[in-house]
Scaffold this motif. Structure first.
Motif, PDB file in Angstrom:
ATOM      1  N   THR A   1     -85.527  18.140  78.976  1.00 56.87           N
ATOM      2  CA  THR A   1     -85.836  17.980  80.389  1.00 56.87           C
ATOM      3  C   THR A   1     -85.634  16.550  80.847  1.00 56.87           C
ATOM      4  O   THR A   1     -85.059  16.286  81.894  1.00 56.87           O
ATOM      5  CB  THR A   1     -87.286  18.392  80.650  1.00 56.87           C
TER       6      THR A   1
ATOM      7  N   ARG B   1     -82.033  15.457  81.100  1.00 59.10           N
ATOM      8  CA  ARG B   1     -81.402  16.169  82.211  1.00 59.10           C
ATOM      9  C   ARG B   1     -81.788  15.549  83.552  1.00 59.10           C
ATOM     10  O   ARG B   1     -80.937  15.298  84.406  1.00 59.10           O
ATOM     11  CB  ARG B   1     -81.806  17.645  82.161  1.00 59.10           C
TER      12      ARG B   1
ATOM     13  N   PRO C   1     -89.980  11.368  72.954  1.00 61.00           N
ATOM     14  CA  PRO C   1     -91.414  11.374  73.240  1.00 61.00           C
ATOM     15  C   PRO C   1     -92.254  10.844  72.081  1.00 61.00           C
ATOM     16  O   PRO C   1     -91.882  10.994  70.922  1.00 61.00           O
ATOM     17  CB  PRO C   1     -91.705  12.862  73.444  1.00 61.00           C
TER      18      PRO C   1
ATOM     19  N   ARG D   1    -100.463  14.117  70.182  1.00 58.58           N
ATOM     20  CA  ARG D   1    -101.450  14.935  69.463  1.00 58.58           C
ATOM     21  C   ARG D   1    -101.957  14.175  68.253  1.00 58.58           C
ATOM     22  O   ARG D   1    -103.051  14.414  67.772  1.00 58.58           O
ATOM     23  CB  ARG D   1    -100.815  16.264  69.024  1.00 58.58           C
TER      24      ARG D   1
ATOM     25  N   THR E   1     -87.650  20.845  87.436  1.00 51.98           N
ATOM     26  CA  THR E   1     -87.750  21.618  86.217  1.00 51.98           C
ATOM     27  C   THR E   1     -88.662  22.788  86.507  1.00 51.98           C
ATOM     28  O   THR E   1     -89.694  22.664  87.157  1.00 51.98           O
ATOM     29  CB  THR E   1     -88.259  20.775  85.044  1.00 51.98           C
TER      30      THR E   1
ATOM     31  N   PHE F   1     -92.291  20.982  79.813  1.00 57.46           N
ATOM     32  CA  PHE F   1     -91.246  20.050  79.457  1.00 57.46           C
ATOM     33  C   PHE F   1     -90.925  20.241  77.982  1.00 57.46           C
ATOM     34  O   PHE F   1     -91.825  20.464  77.177  1.00 57.46           O
ATOM     35  CB  PHE F   1     -91.771  18.632  79.621  1.00 57.46           C
ATOM     36  N   SER F   2     -89.659  20.096  77.633  1.00 53.62           N
ATOM     37  CA  SER F   2     -89.321  20.153  76.217  1.00 53.62           C
ATOM     38  C   SER F   2     -90.068  19.042  75.470  1.00 53.62           C
ATOM     39  O   SER F   2     -90.524  19.242  74.352  1.00 53.62           O
ATOM     40  CB  SER F   2     -87.813  20.015  76.039  1.00 53.62           C
ATOM     41  N   SER F   3     -90.223  17.880  76.092  1.00 52.85           N
ATOM     42  CA  SER F   3     -90.926  16.793  75.403  1.00 52.85           C
ATOM     43  C   SER F   3     -92.413  17.072  75.280  1.00 52.85           C
ATOM     44  O   SER F   3     -93.046  16.678  74.304  1.00 52.85           O
ATOM     45  CB  SER F   3     -90.705  15.469  76.132  1.00 52.85           C
TER      46      SER F   3
ATOM     47  N   ALA G   1     -93.638  19.963  74.800  1.00 50.36           N
ATOM     48  CA  ALA G   1     -93.724  20.893  73.680  1.00 50.36           C
ATOM     49  C   ALA G   1     -93.783  20.123  72.362  1.00 50.36           C
ATOM     50  O   ALA G   1     -94.294  20.623  71.363  1.00 50.36           O
ATOM     51  CB  ALA G   1     -92.526  21.847  73.690  1.00 50.36           C
ATOM     52  N   LYS G   2     -93.252  18.903  72.361  1.00 53.38           N
ATOM     53  CA  LYS G   2     -93.306  18.069  71.147  1.00 53.38           C
ATOM     54  C   LYS G   2     -94.541  17.195  71.111  1.00 53.38           C
ATOM     55  O   LYS G   2     -94.621  16.268  70.311  1.00 53.38           O
ATOM     56  CB  LYS G   2     -92.058  17.188  71.076  1.00 53.38           C
TER      57      LYS G   2
END
Lengths: 347, 347, 347
Positions: B56, B59, B275, B279, C76, C81-83, C85-86
């Motif tokens: 994301t 992009r 990123p 966590r 989006t 966000f893909s980030s 998710a990380k």
């Protein structure tokens, strides 16, 4: 013949006069589509692109065409509106979006759904494909390509031989192009397909009634001889009725460079609505034709831009103002890339 | 050295002269990227952004950069083109889209795929990341940030100490930045990682052969001492070969404010390709550094805009016309929000 | 009262003076929203539209509003966000994106999340809905519609009777509109709902404390009598606590043309935040009202554009410059389509 404010739902809305007007406007769009000039005639206008089933290429083509006119797009590419998932009707969805935008392009998996959108909207709707129904802009782009490749104007194609190959029974694109060609005088249609996938009888009858010649064969090489244009299509197992298996059939209707050079007369134009299935080798039009001047398939997709630009400009009533707001493009247009597959191979 | 019409596929395409040209253009883009000025140099141009795997942030960065130049974007964010799902080749997909747009950015999960797109297209293609392959614009943004933070021009970083931390074996970003820094003279690389994740031996040998000094350690505190720049990266369990478990390793290579203040010399710059994994606590660069002037990670992402603007302007041949079509921005630029993390901490 | 640089997170930020300023600016946006004029006041500006849960209509409305001001959008629409998710934090995501854009609209499934985005950003953030939390622009659009339908300015609605119907307990839109109406003097609220779904007691008490009259009933026909405005909402089984079944309840609170003509006094305005559930018949506001002049639901969605344009113009500090950069629209505005449901039915 004034398109302004009209919906574009079906090829049946077009006669030769209307096609001629559209193609004349599309011709005028070529310098913009080819990035030589920039217009801002639709600056401030917004197009809503609602794709309820995926079709990336069509979506990008409509979006790019609207942008080339200076307009903006808002779009949704999911399978459904979140509000439709909650039970909202097409009427409500369409009316709501029509309050945000100046034109809509709708693609939907169900035949007739786009017409329902059009009935509820306050802005022009262009059919981007409604499942087994219609995909009128594809047909118009195909017809435009055919005219440009043959160097003819619509209405003056009389006497041409057009071979259509592949799935002529379920293939939407072949039907639509055939309907547009039927507006001409005395076309010779050579329909090349296995018997199970031949052109539907009512369509054949309609063509003959209008004075066209229709020949049907399942011999590919025979059928290609003397064609001015070959329109190849995919045979998709998933479209066939249960029980009908077509193992090896795809191969029998595949055209490659060797076959072209052996049976086609010089100047025969090769078209295809795409995508070609490159997992098959040979495919409908094999990759060894990629550098062949006869292969018009990328000119065909390139022409999607000027034809869609022309439709937008016409339904929004600005076709005559495009040049007045134009200037030369300032950026580099690389001509040195890749194969030059953009020049029509006039006979 | 003229970028016009070039593809940007790999950092290997760049030498110091080319990097210098790019960064000079990027410097000129700063007032636009910072919303002080507006240019319309690419008004009418369209960029196709094709992301076949999610990213994301990249992009949005590419899209915003093209918009800041006055251009438009059309994009697809799905995992695959609908037509590719039907067996269409990269050749066909790329050639078709290149008929709609003026430039393409492609991200793809497979190494080499973006190069395949470039081979088939008629417009410049920028690699937005090809899986385990390259992500050249990320490396160029990193290098640009490093130069700006140190107040140096490319080619004049000789003698600097750069500590790279984390997964140096599988981490694509560390490799690419290292390759660009290798263009400099006599860099001291301090590679801080567990032995299993150290920089690949061929890369170390290549750096040494070019006269750079390469030190390897797994002691974080030791390694950080005397660094001018620390480039921290994530250690991702999912990237490691099966059987290799790294419980607790992330903690050993995490930097927080206390460690920074204890071992780093004043002015040491902290970078990260992002990123950060929040966590984990501590993470690679802990959240307690967020207000620290040494933390350059958001200046790094901010610089993504001017560097990508510069690349677009160069490959489309308009780098010299940007200012001629510019004016001051009319809207309010709130400077009062949040932490001011935008000023480089020059030593 | 100067909005410039402010976040818009909650209706609690608004008092009558602020609402009046917003609505005055929205009035000025009507010619642009109605496509009679074109402005480029935000040319060069970019809005980041980050929707972490689907809401197609809101997303399109925000995007269209920003475009109507001449700006661009990057967006989006995925669930994350893909980030993120990380493991990336909201802080990092928000700060990074704020380096690309001039304003952000964020929708998120968790209450309070949009406020977290705002805390980390360097640009104004507009709440596009945060789950069970707020959706302030929907409430402002509703209030704007109500004022326009009654031909009144905010602050001068005193004495009006507003019937709110449906799920008043869990329905976020009814709560927010009620809070904004509470800024007026002496509104008579008629709350029509089953006892389990009545307006929460604290909200009732707060309204009464400010001098408003609150009546509660479960008799639809009784409640509708003498209403100036009816605000109908959906009763969604999925929103109800486990164990609470409401079979047939939807039918008891459905309004159709026959009921309207029988019990409402002439001029009563029908509103709804949409979507209507058209799988039910009768629905909250039945389809047989679609041609009824009382049905204001599409004027309501139409007004989403000028109100959101006004918010963008105010937070970016350009509300006074809109007309200076404007011209008449050049394209055709079809007025002949569909039902004319755009004229308010002033009493």
């Amino acid at each position: 013949m004034d398109f302004a404010g009209e919906h574009v739902i079906s090829v049946d809305q077009f006669d030769v006069v209307k096609v001629e007007r559209l193609f004349a406007v599309a011709d005028g769009m070529l310098p913009y589509a080819r990035r030589q000039r920039v217009t801002r005639v639709l600056e401030g206008a917004i197009c809503g692109i609602l794709f309820f089933e995926p079709s990336t290429r069509s979506r990008l083509s409509f979006g790019a065409a609207f942008h080339r006119l200076g307009g903006q797009i808002v779009e949704t590419t999911g399978f459904a509106f979140s509000s439709m998932a909650k039970g909202e009707s097409i009427y409500d969805t369409s009316r709501v979006v029509s309050g945000y935008v100046d034109a809509m392009v709708v693609r939907h998996p169900e035949a007739g759904a786009v017409g329902e959108f059009a009935a509820a909207t306050r802005v022009p709707v262009i059919n981007g494909g409604d499942g087994p129904g219609e995909h009128p802009t594809q047909a118009l782009v195909d017809f435009y390509t055919l005219c440009r490749e043959l160097g003819k104007r619509p209405g003056s194609l009389g006497g041409a031989t057009v071979a259509v190959v592949g799935d002529l029974k379920y293939g939407r694109t072949a039907h639509s192009l055939t309907k547009l060609l039927a507006l001409e005088h005395q076309i010779r249609f050579v329909c090349i397909a296995p018997p199970e996938l031949q052109l539907p009888e009512p369509l054949v009858a309609a063509l003959r009634e209008r004075g066209h010649r229709v020949e049907q064969t399942e011999e590919l090489a025979d059928g290609l001889r003397n064609a001015d244009v070959v329109y190849a299509t995919r045979i998709q197992q998933e479209r066939l009725p249960a029980g009908l298996t077509l193992d090896g059939v795809q191969d029998r209707f595949a055209i490659d460079a060797a076959l072209y050079d052996r049976v086609c007369r010089p100047g025969t134009v090769l078209m295809h609505p795409l995508p070609r299935d490159s997992r098959n080798n040979p495919s409908e039009l094999s990759n060894d034709l990629n550098r062949h001047p006869a292969l018009a398939i990328f000119r065909q997709t390139d022409y999607g831009i000027p034809v869609r630009m022309a439709l937008f400009a016409l339904v929004l009533g600005v076709a005559d103002q495009v040049d007045a707001t134009a200037r030369d493009a300032s950026w580099y247009r690389p001509e040195r890339f890749g194969v030059d597959d953009t020049k029509p191979m006039l006979p």
